[in-house]
Design a protein around this motif. Sequence first.
Motif, mmCIF file in Angstrom:
data_model
loop_
_atom_site.group_PDB
_atom_site.id
_atom_site.type_symbol
_atom_site.label_atom_id
_atom_site.label_comp_id
_atom_site.label_asym_id
_atom_site.label_seq_id
_atom_site.Cartn_x
_atom_site.Cartn_y
_atom_site.Cartn_z
ATOM 1 N N MET A 52 13.507 -8.166 4.744
ATOM 2 C CA MET A 52 12.027 -7.879 4.151
ATOM 3 C C MET A 52 11.646 -6.348 4.989
ATOM 4 S SD MET A 52 8.176 -9.607 4.700
ATOM 5 C CE MET A 52 8.765 -11.286 4.075
ATOM 6 N N ARG A 53 11.090 -5.405 4.067
ATOM 7 C CA ARG A 53 10.607 -4.239 4.552
ATOM 8 C C ARG A 53 9.595 -4.695 5.566
ATOM 9 N NH1 ARG A 53 9.329 -0.883 -0.452
ATOM 10 N NH2 ARG A 53 8.809 -2.837 -1.329
ATOM 11 N N SER A 54 9.326 -3.722 6.344
ATOM 12 C CA SER A 54 8.359 -3.742 7.529
ATOM 13 C C SER A 54 7.683 -2.500 7.562
ATOM 14 C CB SER A 54 8.854 -4.584 8.869
ATOM 15 O OG SER A 54 9.763 -3.444 9.182
ATOM 16 N N ILE A 55 6.587 -2.458 8.592
ATOM 17 C CA ILE A 55 5.935 -1.090 8.796
ATOM 18 C C ILE A 55 5.844 -1.207 10.480
ATOM 19 C CG2 ILE A 55 4.518 -1.151 6.766
ATOM 20 C CD1 ILE A 55 2.163 -1.867 8.235
ATOM 21 N N THR A 56 5.475 -0.102 10.924
ATOM 22 C CA THR A 56 5.086 0.090 12.373
ATOM 23 C C THR A 56 3.541 0.218 12.760
ATOM 24 O OG1 THR A 56 5.738 2.263 12.617
ATOM 25 C CG2 THR A 56 7.353 0.935 13.141
ATOM 26 N N GLN A 105 5.917 -6.372 5.857
ATOM 27 C CA GLN A 105 5.141 -6.067 4.769
ATOM 28 C C GLN A 105 4.427 -7.467 4.046
ATOM 29 O OE1 GLN A 105 7.116 -3.478 1.845
ATOM 30 N NE2 GLN A 105 5.347 -2.319 2.512
ATOM 31 N N LEU A 106 4.945 -8.587 4.171
ATOM 32 C CA LEU A 106 4.413 -9.734 3.698
ATOM 33 C C LEU A 106 3.739 -10.305 5.029
ATOM 34 C CD1 LEU A 106 6.419 -11.370 1.033
ATOM 35 C CD2 LEU A 106 4.566 -9.744 0.765
ATOM 36 N N ILE A 107 2.437 -10.547 4.800
ATOM 37 C CA ILE A 107 1.781 -11.334 6.164
ATOM 38 C C ILE A 107 1.351 -12.714 5.929
ATOM 39 C CG2 ILE A 107 -0.208 -11.388 7.750
ATOM 40 C CD1 ILE A 107 -0.119 -8.293 7.917
ATOM 41 N N MET A 108 1.616 -13.818 6.410
ATOM 42 C CA MET A 108 1.312 -15.183 6.093
ATOM 43 C C MET A 108 -0.105 -15.309 6.408
ATOM 44 S SD MET A 108 2.258 -17.534 4.352
ATOM 45 C CE MET A 108 1.116 -18.888 3.788
ATOM 46 N N GLY A 109 -0.843 -15.569 5.462
ATOM 47 C CA GLY A 109 -2.335 -16.180 5.583
ATOM 48 C C GLY A 109 -2.376 -17.647 5.935
ATOM 49 N N SER A 110 -3.522 -18.090 6.505
ATOM 50 C CA SER A 110 -3.420 -19.232 7.046
ATOM 51 C C SER A 110 -4.670 -20.067 6.761
ATOM 52 C CB SER A 110 -3.250 -19.342 8.711
ATOM 53 O OG SER A 110 -4.204 -18.535 9.448
ATOM 54 N N ASP A 111 -5.527 -19.456 5.764
ATOM 55 C CA ASP A 111 -7.082 -20.142 5.735
ATOM 56 C C ASP A 111 -6.846 -21.337 5.222
ATOM 57 O OD1 ASP A 111 -6.247 -19.414 3.009
ATOM 58 O OD2 ASP A 111 -8.149 -18.282 2.644
ATOM 59 N N PHE A 112 -5.814 -21.993 4.938
ATOM 60 C CA PHE A 112 -5.511 -23.537 4.467
ATOM 61 C C PHE A 112 -4.897 -24.337 5.522
ATOM 62 C CE2 PHE A 112 -1.777 -21.391 2.832
ATOM 63 C CZ PHE A 112 -0.783 -22.052 3.119
ATOM 64 N N PHE A 113 -4.670 -23.845 6.584
ATOM 65 C CA PHE A 113 -3.925 -24.348 7.992
ATOM 66 C C PHE A 113 -4.917 -25.271 8.540
ATOM 67 C CE2 PHE A 113 -0.296 -21.407 8.776
ATOM 68 C CZ PHE A 113 -0.084 -21.450 7.567
#
Length: 312
Positions: free
Chosen positions: A1-5, A15-23
Amino acid sequence: MRSITIEGLNRPVSQLIMGSDFFRLNNEDEVHSILEEYTAIGGNTIDTAFIYCGGESEQAIGKWLEATGSRERMNIFTKGAHHDQNGPRVTSEAIRSDLMTSLERLRTDYVDLYALHRDDPQVPVGPIIEALNEQLEAGTIRAFGASNWTHERIQEAADYAKQHQLTGFSFSSPNLSLAKANEPFWHGCVSADSKTLQWHEANQFPLLSWSAQARGFFTGRYTPEIRDNADLVRVFYSDDNWQRLRRAEQLAHEKGVSTIQIALAYVLNQPFPACALIGPRNGQEMRSCHEGAQLKLTSQEIAWLDLETEVR
């Protein structure tokens, strides 16, 4: 996966950040399963907040980090100083209190990315930057930024930090999606407009977008006639957005991908470092996000999708 600094971190940010508002604490199996799916595609950053699920989101993440020994390979992105029933609370006391509680829930002594969840324009930027620098020096955060702040306020904070030899914001987290918001989804939320995007490009300032896929607008489930989702109608239903949807459908057909993958690629192919907060609930949705994140769109395609030009 591509990334940024991001300045201040010793790890890249996927680049994909896992959301957790259902955890939550009562769906531990789902939480662990989706996080394993996420790390399997190369994801390394989890988004949460002090207020998510009454604190259960952070607690669930902390349990997973401890159970799997994953802390030192994951970036944790949490947010605090959200308003409460009494109004705005962007203060040094709220920042410190919320952060200390978040660290306890997350079972860690620091977070990689910390953001102020809302702004209070009535509060001068100086004391806010000073409070965040105190936490930076204490080692409780590695980098800090702003969620739902305008680029003008972020620039004001940058100017203050430079004048006082302090660290300024390292990232911003507004809404950015191919579908443009008619009005804020929630009170105090900020969506990136054309001037915001120009500022990010000029400064090469990282943007971590929430609702990058416009809360399902591009899934094909919605048409101008289907109006059973009042929030989606209120925020995203417009003639221009339906035209953007049609163009995304056309480009998706030509590339052999799904429309929602084109919408995700629009966010990730901006001319500045950009990430998207995602919320897949199963392996199929996770794979869709992964495939969308690998798409390359040209600047001409981006402009055409955004109705800036009639040719591409």
